[in-house]
Scaffold this active site. Structure first.
Site, PDB file in Angstrom:
ATOM      1  N   ARG A 238      47.697  45.753  35.297  1.00 34.48           N
ATOM      2  CA  ARG A 238      46.517  46.299  35.952  1.00 34.48           C
ATOM      3  C   ARG A 238      46.790  47.729  36.394  1.00 34.48           C
ATOM      4  NH1 ARG A 238      46.083  44.398  40.499  1.00 34.48           N
ATOM      5  NH2 ARG A 238      47.563  42.686  40.335  1.00 34.48           N
TER       6      ARG A 238
ATOM      7  N   TYR B 147      44.039  44.979  28.763  1.00 37.64           N
ATOM      8  CA  TYR B 147      44.891  44.114  29.595  1.00 37.64           C
ATOM      9  C   TYR B 147      44.058  43.163  30.474  1.00 37.64           C
ATOM     10  CZ  TYR B 147      47.887  42.290  33.146  1.00 37.64           C
ATOM     11  OH  TYR B 147      48.512  41.407  33.984  1.00 37.64           O
TER      12      TYR B 147
ATOM     13  N   LYS C 133      39.607  38.951  37.511  1.00 39.33           N
ATOM     14  CA  LYS C 133      39.721  39.662  38.778  1.00 39.33           C
ATOM     15  C   LYS C 133      38.444  40.438  39.109  1.00 39.33           C
ATOM     16  CE  LYS C 133      43.677  38.106  39.876  1.00 39.33           C
ATOM     17  NZ  LYS C 133      44.867  38.219  39.150  1.00 39.33           N
TER      18      LYS C 133
ATOM     19  N   HIS D 269      42.237  35.049  46.167  1.00 37.13           N
ATOM     20  CA  HIS D 269      43.341  35.105  45.190  1.00 37.13           C
ATOM     21  C   HIS D 269      44.299  33.953  45.494  1.00 37.13           C
ATOM     22  CE1 HIS D 269      46.661  37.810  43.261  1.00 37.13           C
ATOM     23  NE2 HIS D 269      46.073  37.074  42.360  1.00 37.13           N
TER      24      HIS D 269
ATOM     25  N   SER E 161      50.169  39.020  43.087  1.00 31.39           N
ATOM     26  CA  SER E 161      50.466  38.790  41.673  1.00 31.39           C
ATOM     27  C   SER E 161      51.976  38.769  41.442  1.00 31.39           C
ATOM     28  CB  SER E 161      49.864  39.911  40.826  1.00 31.39           C
ATOM     29  OG  SER E 161      48.484  40.008  41.083  1.00 31.39           O
TER      30      SER E 161
ATOM     31  N   CYS F 148      54.270  36.505  42.226  1.00 30.47           N
ATOM     32  CA  CYS F 148      55.100  35.998  43.331  1.00 30.47           C
ATOM     33  C   CYS F 148      55.247  34.484  43.251  1.00 30.47           C
ATOM     34  CB  CYS F 148      54.510  36.382  44.681  1.00 30.47           C
ATOM     35  SG  CYS F 148      54.692  38.126  45.062  1.00 30.47           S
TER      36      CYS F 148
ATOM     37  N   THR G 285      51.875  30.556  39.931  1.00 32.15           N
ATOM     38  CA  THR G 285      51.760  29.579  38.843  1.00 32.15           C
ATOM     39  C   THR G 285      52.813  28.483  38.990  1.00 32.15           C
ATOM     40  OG1 THR G 285      50.885  31.363  37.474  1.00 32.15           O
ATOM     41  CG2 THR G 285      51.541  29.357  36.339  1.00 32.15           C
TER      42      THR G 285
ATOM     43  N   ASP H 235      45.265  30.846  40.285  1.00 34.99           N
ATOM     44  CA  ASP H 235      45.035  32.267  40.588  1.00 34.99           C
ATOM     45  C   ASP H 235      43.847  32.532  41.510  1.00 34.99           C
ATOM     46  OD1 ASP H 235      45.899  34.951  40.188  1.00 34.99           O
ATOM     47  OD2 ASP H 235      44.264  35.293  38.777  1.00 34.99           O
TER      48      ASP H 235
ATOM     49  N   ARG I 263      52.786  37.933  29.313  1.00 36.21           N
ATOM     50  CA  ARG I 263      51.861  36.897  29.808  1.00 36.21           C
ATOM     51  C   ARG I 263      51.561  35.849  28.737  1.00 36.21           C
ATOM     52  NH1 ARG I 263      49.511  37.253  35.261  1.00 36.21           N
ATOM     53  NH2 ARG I 263      50.527  39.102  36.086  1.00 36.21           N
TER      54      ARG I 263
END
Ligand code: SAT
Ligand code: MN
Length: 589
Positions: A72, A200, A209, A229, A251, A253, A256, A276, A373
């Protein structure tokens, strides 16, 4: 008579001047057809998709992006509200008229020689009254396929939209992938996002997002709900009782991993609902209910493996609902599988790195991009909750907030009540990660893990959180965690991953009122021995340190918080300013 959606498509066709227009219907044949085309198409000098080894990774494809387009780009992301104050100091702002002129200029004729894909989509399970509709146009096959995985695309969306004007409009072109001509512009008042120059995830899959958080948070502010989030999980105890949690982390951290945690305790299991984003409403009974607007995972590959997240590995190897996409990982040429640091201990000898070069093990650089990803359907997940398509969502008993901090922030503490929890979440700091371009590892304030995603003034956002607390009758407990604390030698003090289930078990005990707490300057700590550490080799001194307040560290922390709050002036609710004053007194600043 054309429907509003058809009118939008016509308008886009006129603007972009594509050679062809294709409206996605969401069928399986369509996915197969588009993946076929993508394997024969070059965009930006690269084949869009390459088929991977179907024995190892069924229905999986490889995508390599332009090296300038791997994360991002927050500095190119704007919230274009009528006034700068509405966007707040947490957002970059441009006047909406100016922004639209700029984007129209970039969009004009940008799809000549290309196909424009029209993606009607629903965020949330289509039967839910909390679900919302959108239409994105794009000239990127990769984006079209990713959206197909990440949301409910096609007929059901077209039917839901019907003759209504009330749908999100997402306008995207990958353009010439030039960072100097890359902008992600949000227009909350128009339910509209314009994005140019990037393929992306967070910049281009506009349902994610851009809509579900930036526009969504604004809609939530208007309509009385929260777009966050956050992961959503159900934790089942041996007696069969399931406790639902939300978890907010910046993001990259470990969201998932936590979303599909494999607890260390016998008889406990985690049910996955989202990794997410959560949309949270006050239900008729006054409790908070959450749905996941997404239908897939767009997770960080680097670091994911059978040791760190076996359920994610199983998800990736179980691509029944496809396609599964791997982006900017390396490729093991010996068997045509995607490879990334952490998926195996050994580095294969014949690797092509994420930039398409032969990988040299001794180069000192990783073969996969740190923000490599995967995009995979949530319906492939072995721990998927049976409640995933419950239109009401799941009732939330606990909210976990975290960040990535080497120092200062304890392993876990609990907020006394909702308002002090909102305060604790509003002061979170976290070290930056590879999920956004820019320097990695510097501490910045990231309240509720929403700094890059809150589509309006964050001071008002805090106030909205307080208001939700007033409206709800039965509020979840709020917990703060930090899995990432390091000792003087730079080693992690807490083992993390599966062992985090120990902390969650303690949270369930707290929710059920089975264990007491110790008061501290910042909140409530577990009582001595209340966290089950059986079978874990961790020293008492380490735990004591992990569960204490270092006043010298906090003195510095409080100053950073003050500096952050000051940017918002009196937009910060008085309650929160009072909490800060109180905290300063307790710490002795
Ligand atoms: O923004 S993305 O959805 O691409 C990933 C993230 O940073 O959380
Ligand atoms: Mn995220």
């Amino acid at each position: 008579m054309s429907t509003p959606m058809e009118m939008f498509v016509k308008e886009m066709q006129k603007l972009f001047q594509p050679d062809e227009v294709y409206v996605m219907n969401g069928s399986q044949e369509e996915v197969e057809k588009i993946t076929e085309i993508a394997q024969k198409s070059e965009v930006d000098g690269r084949i869009v998709l390459k088929k991977l080894n179907g024995q190892e990774y069924p229905n999986s494809y490889y995508h390599r992006s332009n090296p300038n387009d791997v994360a991002r780009t927050e500095h190119l992301t704007f919230v274009c509200t009528p006034t700068k104050e509405q966007a707040g100091p947490n957002n970059n702002w441009v006047d909406p008229k100016e922004a639209k002129e700029k984007m129209d200029y970039l969009f004009k004729g940008a799809m000549k020689g290309r196909t424009m894909y029209v993606i009607p989509f629903v965020m949330g399970t289509p039967k839910s009254k909390y679900a919302k509709n959108g239409v994105q146009v794009t000239d990127s096959l990769y984006v079209a396929l990713s959206m197909r995985v990440m949301s409910r695309v096609g007929k059901q969306a077209i039917e839901r939209i019907g003759t209504s004007y009330d749908f999100f409009r997402g306008i995207h072109s990958i353009g010439d992938v030039n960072p100097n001509r890359r902008f992600i512009m949000h227009f909350p008042q128009d339910n509209l996002v314009m994005s140019f120059g990037s393929g992306y995830g967070g910049n281009a899959l506009l349902g994610k997002k851009c809509y579900s958080l930036r526009i969504g948070s604004y809609l939530g502010y208007q309509e009385g709900w929260l777009a966050e989030h956050m992961i959503i999980i159900g934790v089942e105890a041996p007696d069969g009782k399931i406790t639902y949690f939300l978890g907010a982390f910046p993001s990259a951290c470990g969201k998932t991993n936590l979303a599909m945690l494999d607890p260390v305790f016998k008889g406990y299991r985690v049910w996955t609902l989202g990794d997410d984003i959560a949309w949270i409403n006050v239900g008729e009974d006054g409790q908070l209910y959450a749905i996941n607007p997404e239908a897939g995972f767009f997770g960080v590959a680097a670091g994911t493996g059978f040791k760190t997240n076996p359920n994610m590995m199983k998800t990736l190897k179980n691509s029944k609902f496809f396609p599964t996409l791997f982006t900017n990982t390396a490729v093991d040429n010996s068997n045509n599988t995607p490879w990334w640091e952490g998926v195996s201990d050994e580095v294969p000898s014949d690797l092509t790195d994420w930039q398409g070069r032969k990988y040299d093990k001794n180069s000192g650089t990783p073969a996969a991009h740190p923000n490599s990803r995967f995009t995979v359907s949530i319906y492939n997940c072995p721990t998927l909750s049976p409640e995933i398509d419950n239109p009401k969502g799941v009732p939330i008993s606990g909210i976990i907030f975290g960040g990535r901090r080497k120092s200062t922030i304890p392993l876990v503490y609990e907020a006394k009540d909702w308002n002090s929890g909102v305060f604790a979440a509003s002061i979170i700091g976290s070290e930056t990660t590879a999920a956004a371009s820019g320097q990695v590892g510097t501490v910045r304030r990231d309240p509720m893990a929403m700094l890059p995603f809150c589509g309006y003034n964050m001071g008002e956002y805090f106030n909205h959180w307080l208001n939700i607390g007033e409206r709800a009758k039965k509020l979840p407990k709020i917990f703060m965690v930090n899995w990432f604390r390091k000792d003087e030698d730079g080693k992690f003090m807490w083992p993390g991953y599966r062992e985090n289930s120990r902390i969650i078990k303690w949270m369930i005990d707290r929710i059920e009122g089975k264990t007491g707490v110790k008061e501290s300057e910042i909140g409530l700590f577990p009582q001595e021995g209340a966290i089950d550490l059986s079978g874990l080799d961790i020293k008492k001194e380490t735990m004591d340190k992990l569960l204490s307040v270092d006043k010298e560290d906090w003195k510095k922390e409080v100053l950073m918080i003050e500096e952050f709050y000051a940017k918002f002036g009196d937009k910060i609710p008085k309650d929160l300013r009072d909490y800060l004053k109180e905290l300063k007194e307790k710490i002795g600043v």
